[in-house]
Design a protein around this motif. Structure first.
Motif, PDB file in Angstrom:
ATOM      1  N   ARG A  65       0.842  -1.195   0.000  1.00 51.95           N
ATOM      2  CA  ARG A  65       0.000   0.000   0.000  1.00 51.95           C
ATOM      3  C   ARG A  65       0.876   1.244   0.000  1.00 51.95           C
ATOM      4  O   ARG A  65       0.626   2.217  -0.712  1.00 51.95           O
ATOM      5  N   THR A  66       1.935   1.215   0.875  1.00 55.29           N
ATOM      6  CA  THR A  66       2.830   2.378   0.959  1.00 55.29           C
ATOM      7  C   THR A  66       3.532   2.604  -0.379  1.00 55.29           C
ATOM      8  O   THR A  66       3.637   3.742  -0.862  1.00 55.29           O
ATOM      9  N   SER A  67       3.965   1.513  -1.026  1.00 51.38           N
ATOM     10  CA  SER A  67       4.663   1.645  -2.317  1.00 51.38           C
ATOM     11  C   SER A  67       3.734   2.192  -3.393  1.00 51.38           C
ATOM     12  O   SER A  67       4.121   3.036  -4.216  1.00 51.38           O
ATOM     13  N   ILE A  68       2.482   1.694  -3.383  1.00 51.70           N
ATOM     14  CA  ILE A  68       1.527   2.168  -4.402  1.00 51.70           C
ATOM     15  C   ILE A  68       1.225   3.640  -4.216  1.00 51.70           C
ATOM     16  O   ILE A  68       1.125   4.412  -5.179  1.00 51.70           O
ATOM     17  N   LEU A  69       1.102   4.082  -2.947  1.00 50.87           N
ATOM     18  CA  LEU A  69       0.801   5.503  -2.696  1.00 50.87           C
ATOM     19  C   LEU A  69       1.927   6.381  -3.203  1.00 50.87           C
ATOM     20  O   LEU A  69       1.695   7.439  -3.818  1.00 50.87           O
ATOM     21  N   LYS A  70       3.185   5.948  -2.962  1.00 44.43           N
ATOM     22  CA  LYS A  70       4.303   6.740  -3.451  1.00 44.43           C
ATOM     23  C   LYS A  70       4.307   6.763  -4.974  1.00 44.43           C
ATOM     24  O   LYS A  70       4.557   7.802  -5.596  1.00 44.43           O
ATOM     25  N   ASN A  71       4.042   5.595  -5.594  1.00 44.71           N
ATOM     26  CA  ASN A  71       4.028   5.528  -7.049  1.00 44.71           C
ATOM     27  C   ASN A  71       2.922   6.374  -7.647  1.00 44.71           C
ATOM     28  O   ASN A  71       3.118   7.041  -8.659  1.00 44.71           O
ATOM     29  N   VAL A  72       1.751   6.359  -6.983  1.00 46.48           N
ATOM     30  CA  VAL A  72       0.623   7.165  -7.480  1.00 46.48           C
ATOM     31  C   VAL A  72       0.936   8.644  -7.402  1.00 46.48           C
ATOM     32  O   VAL A  72       0.609   9.421  -8.307  1.00 46.48           O
ATOM     33  N   ASP A  73       1.601   9.065  -6.296  1.00 47.84           N
ATOM     34  CA  ASP A  73       1.951  10.491  -6.186  1.00 47.84           C
ATOM     35  C   ASP A  73       2.882  10.889  -7.310  1.00 47.84           C
ATOM     36  O   ASP A  73       2.745  11.965  -7.911  1.00 47.84           O
ATOM     37  N   GLY A  74       3.844   9.997  -7.659  1.00 47.29           N
ATOM     38  CA  GLY A  74       4.754  10.312  -8.754  1.00 47.29           C
ATOM     39  C   GLY A  74       4.029  10.366 -10.092  1.00 47.29           C
ATOM     40  O   GLY A  74       4.301  11.244 -10.917  1.00 47.29           O
ATOM     41  N   MET A  75       3.090   9.435 -10.308  1.00 48.11           N
ATOM     42  CA  MET A  75       2.336   9.418 -11.562  1.00 48.11           C
ATOM     43  C   MET A  75       1.458  10.649 -11.706  1.00 48.11           C
ATOM     44  O   MET A  75       1.328  11.207 -12.798  1.00 48.11           O
ATOM     45  N   LEU A  76       0.853  11.080 -10.602  1.00 46.19           N
ATOM     46  CA  LEU A  76       0.018  12.287 -10.658  1.00 46.19           C
ATOM     47  C   LEU A  76       0.853  13.510 -10.984  1.00 46.19           C
ATOM     48  O   LEU A  76       0.444  14.381 -11.769  1.00 46.19           O
ATOM     49  N   ALA A  77       2.038  13.597 -10.384  1.00 45.04           N
ATOM     50  CA  ALA A  77       2.899  14.757 -10.648  1.00 45.04           C
ATOM     51  C   ALA A  77       3.331  14.774 -12.103  1.00 45.04           C
ATOM     52  O   ALA A  77       3.330  15.816 -12.773  1.00 45.04           O
ATOM     53  N   GLU A  78       3.732  13.603 -12.619  1.00 44.18           N
ATOM     54  CA  GLU A  78       4.151  13.522 -14.016  1.00 44.18           C
ATOM     55  C   GLU A  78       3.001  13.850 -14.960  1.00 44.18           C
ATOM     56  O   GLU A  78       3.182  14.541 -15.973  1.00 44.18           O
ATOM     57  N   SER A  79       1.791  13.358 -14.644  1.00 46.24           N
ATOM     58  CA  SER A  79       0.630  13.632 -15.500  1.00 46.24           C
ATOM     59  C   SER A  79       0.289  15.103 -15.526  1.00 46.24           C
ATOM     60  O   SER A  79      -0.090  15.645 -16.562  1.00 46.24           O
ATOM     61  N   ARG A  80       0.440  15.774 -14.373  1.00 48.61           N
ATOM     62  CA  ARG A  80       0.140  17.212 -14.345  1.00 48.61           C
ATOM     63  C   ARG A  80       1.120  17.979 -15.221  1.00 48.61           C
ATOM     64  O   ARG A  80       0.734  18.921 -15.922  1.00 48.61           O
ATOM     65  N   MET A  81       2.360  17.545 -15.214  1.00 48.14           N
ATOM     66  CA  MET A  81       3.357  18.229 -16.041  1.00 48.14           C
ATOM     67  C   MET A  81       3.043  18.034 -17.533  1.00 48.14           C
ATOM     68  O   MET A  81       3.105  18.991 -18.320  1.00 48.14           O
ATOM     69  N   GLN A  82       2.697  16.793 -17.922  1.00 51.08           N
ATOM     70  CA  GLN A  82       2.366  16.545 -19.327  1.00 51.08           C
ATOM     71  C   GLN A  82       1.103  17.289 -19.746  1.00 51.08           C
ATOM     72  O   GLN A  82       1.005  17.789 -20.875  1.00 51.08           O
ATOM     73  N   LEU A  83       0.139  17.356 -18.850  1.00 56.04           N
ATOM     74  CA  LEU A  83      -1.109  18.060 -19.174  1.00 56.04           C
ATOM     75  C   LEU A  83      -0.861  19.536 -19.400  1.00 56.04           C
ATOM     76  O   LEU A  83      -1.425  20.144 -20.315  1.00 56.04           O
ATOM     77  N   GLU A  84       0.020  20.120 -18.560  1.00 51.89           N
ATOM     78  CA  GLU A  84       0.329  21.538 -18.732  1.00 51.89           C
ATOM     79  C   GLU A  84       1.050  21.778 -20.060  1.00 51.89           C
ATOM     80  O   GLU A  84       0.769  22.742 -20.768  1.00 51.89           O
ATOM     81  N   ALA A  85       1.970  20.835 -20.408  1.00 52.44           N
ATOM     82  CA  ALA A  85       2.704  21.007 -21.662  1.00 52.44           C
ATOM     83  C   ALA A  85       1.768  20.886 -22.869  1.00 52.44           C
ATOM     84  O   ALA A  85       1.839  21.685 -23.811  1.00 52.44           O
ATOM     85  N   MET A  86       0.894  19.894 -22.878  1.00 55.35           N
ATOM     86  CA  MET A  86      -0.027  19.711 -24.015  1.00 55.35           C
ATOM     87  C   MET A  86      -1.035  20.839 -24.107  1.00 55.35           C
ATOM     88  O   MET A  86      -1.430  21.243 -25.193  1.00 55.35           O
ATOM     89  N   SER A  87      -1.455  21.348 -22.965  1.00 55.58           N
ATOM     90  CA  SER A  87      -2.388  22.483 -23.000  1.00 55.58           C
ATOM     91  C   SER A  87      -1.736  23.687 -23.642  1.00 55.58           C
ATOM     92  O   SER A  87      -2.361  24.438 -24.397  1.00 55.58           O
ATOM     93  N   GLY A  88      -0.431  23.857 -23.359  1.00 53.48           N
ATOM     94  CA  GLY A  88       0.264  24.976 -23.985  1.00 53.48           C
ATOM     95  C   GLY A  88       0.370  24.816 -25.477  1.00 53.48           C
ATOM     96  O   GLY A  88       0.152  25.762 -26.238  1.00 53.48           O
TER      97      GLY A  88
END
Length: 680
Positions: free
Chosen positions: A404-427
């Protein structure tokens, strides 16, 4: 006498009349059957020919051309008007049965002239070849209402004698006549001139030939052909038609039926050519107008591009649109990822959902989530049979917590990466959208001009193809009617009509004299023998008597003696002196066997039997024969005749009295009281 009706049928009366008319039967049989035999011999051979035609679908459009026109052309072909989509067998039957088909066949084969060879009583149809041909102007044949006859006699030296006439037997009218002439010959008729020309003379073979040429109008000949032709659908599920034609020879039936089918196909070809010509005229006019519009549209597009320097603008606009659409799809995918990871994080971070499974999305492909769900399922299965201190359960709980702890850390990383890609594509999408929005208004005009040119070009190509198809149809000779079974006749001609004619003649030869016999019996209705008394119920005591036949007198005496108590015999003599003779012989016969007879024949009138002076005239123990003075009026003395000791002897001549008159005379008298003597 009991009441009787005329409806009682006694076959003996009719058989008696039939025997009298036996010579009538013989003569009727000879005359009627002989006449029918002559008609059969004189009648021409009757044949039937049949053919089968398959109605095929029209193939006016080529498949390759339809596929080359693109979507617009395919749609326009689907909704085009005037095309022949499929064959309608019922419509083709109506066309074959039409009067126009018969008229065309009559004109094509010259069926307005029928050539019949006379060989004694026999007749033969000469078709298609005849030694003599008769022709008339077509304008005359088109309006000729009444047929007429041209009788031709060809001598062995090929000289002819001919005459044109109309009517039958004794009512014939001769219009014109030639004798011992050479062909060609002209005959004048009220309808127009008839020209006789030489035909196939090879059939003469140096012999004399007599030919009847029946000339009819086109309309009459066509109606006769229609009458002799029948059509029918072979099967409800098939597109085949059977056509049958009856005529006077195999050659006639086969030739005419083949021409009939040929005329049907020609009419179909003409109809298709007419439709194709109409389409061709429409396509020519429409193509001319559309070519002018297309040239004008291309000139506008080239002028617009040159004036605004828009070389390659269409490719640039297409790239911007594709980029915008692609970025929109990518942003949608990233937002879907973020929403999924938020659900995973919420499930893992909530203590109340510690035992809840995490939904798995195959497109994201995270193996830790699948492993986490497997451990949860294993723990649930173990908890059913183990306590909380079970070493395996404790180990599973530790693994689940660590995962559970590993998945939470992985999910936080995936969310951060997705936000960065979303901002780039929106631009990037904003940049492309901005560039697309900043395109000048003439770019949109350019697109409209391109669309207009493309549509007109597609329509122009479609009309060109349709025009080519129409041009092909004008000169096409393909037919809808495929002859799958050519005209043919059975090996043996049918004689059913001749057999029926002979059978009808035989029936009439017996029926007509029988009707005459029945009529004579009903019309005469006279008493001729004992069978005529059956309907009056007095036949059993009737005797055919004759003064020369002692046996008949003995029979009459037996009837008198059959009722011993009836010793008073009233004599109703309707035969005058012959009746008196019978009475005298009857009384002598009774005396001869020892019976005493008292004959009373001197009464002045019938009323004397009712007067007191009458009774002393009767003798006891003797047969008292009382001759009625007026035998035609005895109805007033019914009670005397019906007395227990009385018998009424009626004497009539055979055939001299009607049955109705005798029934009226004996009305009210009991049948067992009447003895009848019919004098031959």
């Amino acid at each position: 006498m009991e009441k009787a009706t005329d409806n009682t049928l006694d076959i003996r009366r009719y058989w008696r009349e039939i025997r009298r008319l036996r010579w009538v039967y013989i003569l009727a049989f000879i005359a009627i059957v002989g006449l029918a035999t002559i008609l059969v011999v004189r009648s021409m051979k009757h044949c039937e020919s049949s053919a089968m035609v398959l109605i095929e679908e029209s193939t006016s459009d080529t498949g390759s051309g339809a596929s080359k026109g693109g979507g617009l052309m395919g749609m326009m072909k689907m909704f085009s008007v005037g095309g022949f989509g499929s064959s309608s067998v019922d419509n083709e039957i109506f066309l074959i049965r039409s009067h126009d088909m018969a008229v065309r066949t009559v004109k094509a084969l010259g069926l307005t002239s029928t050539y019949i060879e006379r060989d004694g009583l026999k007749k033969h149809l000469l078709f298609p070849d005849s030694p003599v041909k008769a022709t008339m102007p077509q304008s005359v044949l088109d309006t000729l209402s009444w047929p007429f006859l041209v009788r031709v006699e060809i001598s062995p030296d090929r000289h002819i004698s001919a005459k044109a006439m109309r009517g039958r037997l004794f009512w014939r009218t001769t219009f014109d006549e030639v004798k011992d002439a050479t062909l060609p010959v002209n005959l004048d008729t009220p309808y127009g001139p008839v020209t006789l020309t030489a035909g196939d003379m090879s059939s003469l073979d140096n012999k004399k030939m007599e030919i009847d040429i029946v000339i009819t109008g086109v309309k009459t000949a066509a109606l006769t052909l229609e009458k002799n032709t029948s059509t029918d659908v072979v099967d409800k599920l098939a597109d085949a038609i059977e056509i049958t034609l009856s005529g006077g020879s195999d050659a006639y039936c086969n030739t005419v039926l083949a021409e009939y089918i040929n005329q049907y196909n020609n009419r179909r070809i003409e109809r298709r050519a007419e439709n194709a010509m109409s389409e061709l005229e429409f396509y020519d006019a429409r193509i001319t107008d559309l070519f002018s519009d297309l040239s004008e549209s291309e000139e506008k597009l080239e002028k617009f591009k040159s004036e605004n320097n828009l070389i390659g603008m269409d490719a640039q606009a297409s790239m911007l649109v594709e980029s915008t659409v692609g970025k929109t799809e990518a942003i949608t995918v990233e937002r879907t990822k973020q929403e999924y990871y938020r659900i995973v994080k919420s499930t893992l971070g909530n203590p109340e959902s510690a035992n809840s499974l995490i939904p798995v999305v195959e497109s994201l492909g995270n193996p830790m989530i699948a492993k986490y769900n497997e451990l949860l399922l294993a723990r649930k299965n173990l908890e059913r049979s183990a306590t909380g201190e079970n070493p395996q359960l404790v180990a599973l709980n530790d693994q689940i917590d660590e995962l559970r702890t590993s998945i939470l850390k992985n999910v936080d990383g995936m969310l951060a990466e997705s936000r960065m890609q979303l901002e780039a594509m929106s631009g990037l999408m904003g940049t492309a959208q901005s560039r697309l929005n900043k395109m000048p208004a003439y770019e949109r005009e350019y697109i409209n001009l391109m669309r207009d040119r493309t549509m007109k070009n597609e329509l122009y190509m479609f009309l060109l193809q349709k025009r080519e198809n129409a041009a092909l149809q004008v000169s096409s000779t393909s037919t809808l009617g495929f002859v799958i079974d050519p005209p043919h006749t059975p090996e043996k001609a049918s004689n059913i009509k001749n057999i029926i004619l002979i059978l009808v003649a035989i029936f009439l030869s017996f029926a007509l004299p029988t009707f005459l016999a029945i009529f004579l019996v009903l019309w005469r209705n006279r008493v001729e023998d004992t069978s005529d008394l059956a309907s009056m119920h007095i036949e059993s005591r009737a005797v055919m008597a004759s003064s020369d036949d002692t046996t008949s007198i003995t029979g009459l005496r037996t009837q008198i003696l059959s009722s011993p108590e009836q010793t008073t015999v009233y004599v109703c003599n309707l035969a005058d002196s012959d009746g008196n003779t019978i009475v005298g012989e009857l009384t002598e016969s009774l005396e001869h066997i020892g019976r005493q007879v008292n004959l009373i024949n001197h009464l002045e009138d019938n009323d004397a039997i009712l007067s007191p002076r009458f009774q002393p005239l009767l003798k006891s123990g003797a047969y008292n024969f009382i001759v009625m003075p007026d035998s035609s009026h005895i109805s007033a003395y019914v009670d005397s005749f019906n007395a227990d000791n009385a018998t009424l002897l009626v004497i009539i001549k055979s055939g001299a009295m009607r049955r109705n008159a005798l029934r009226s005379l004996l009305r009210g008298i009991y049948a067992d009281k009447v003895v009848t003597a019919i004098l031959r």
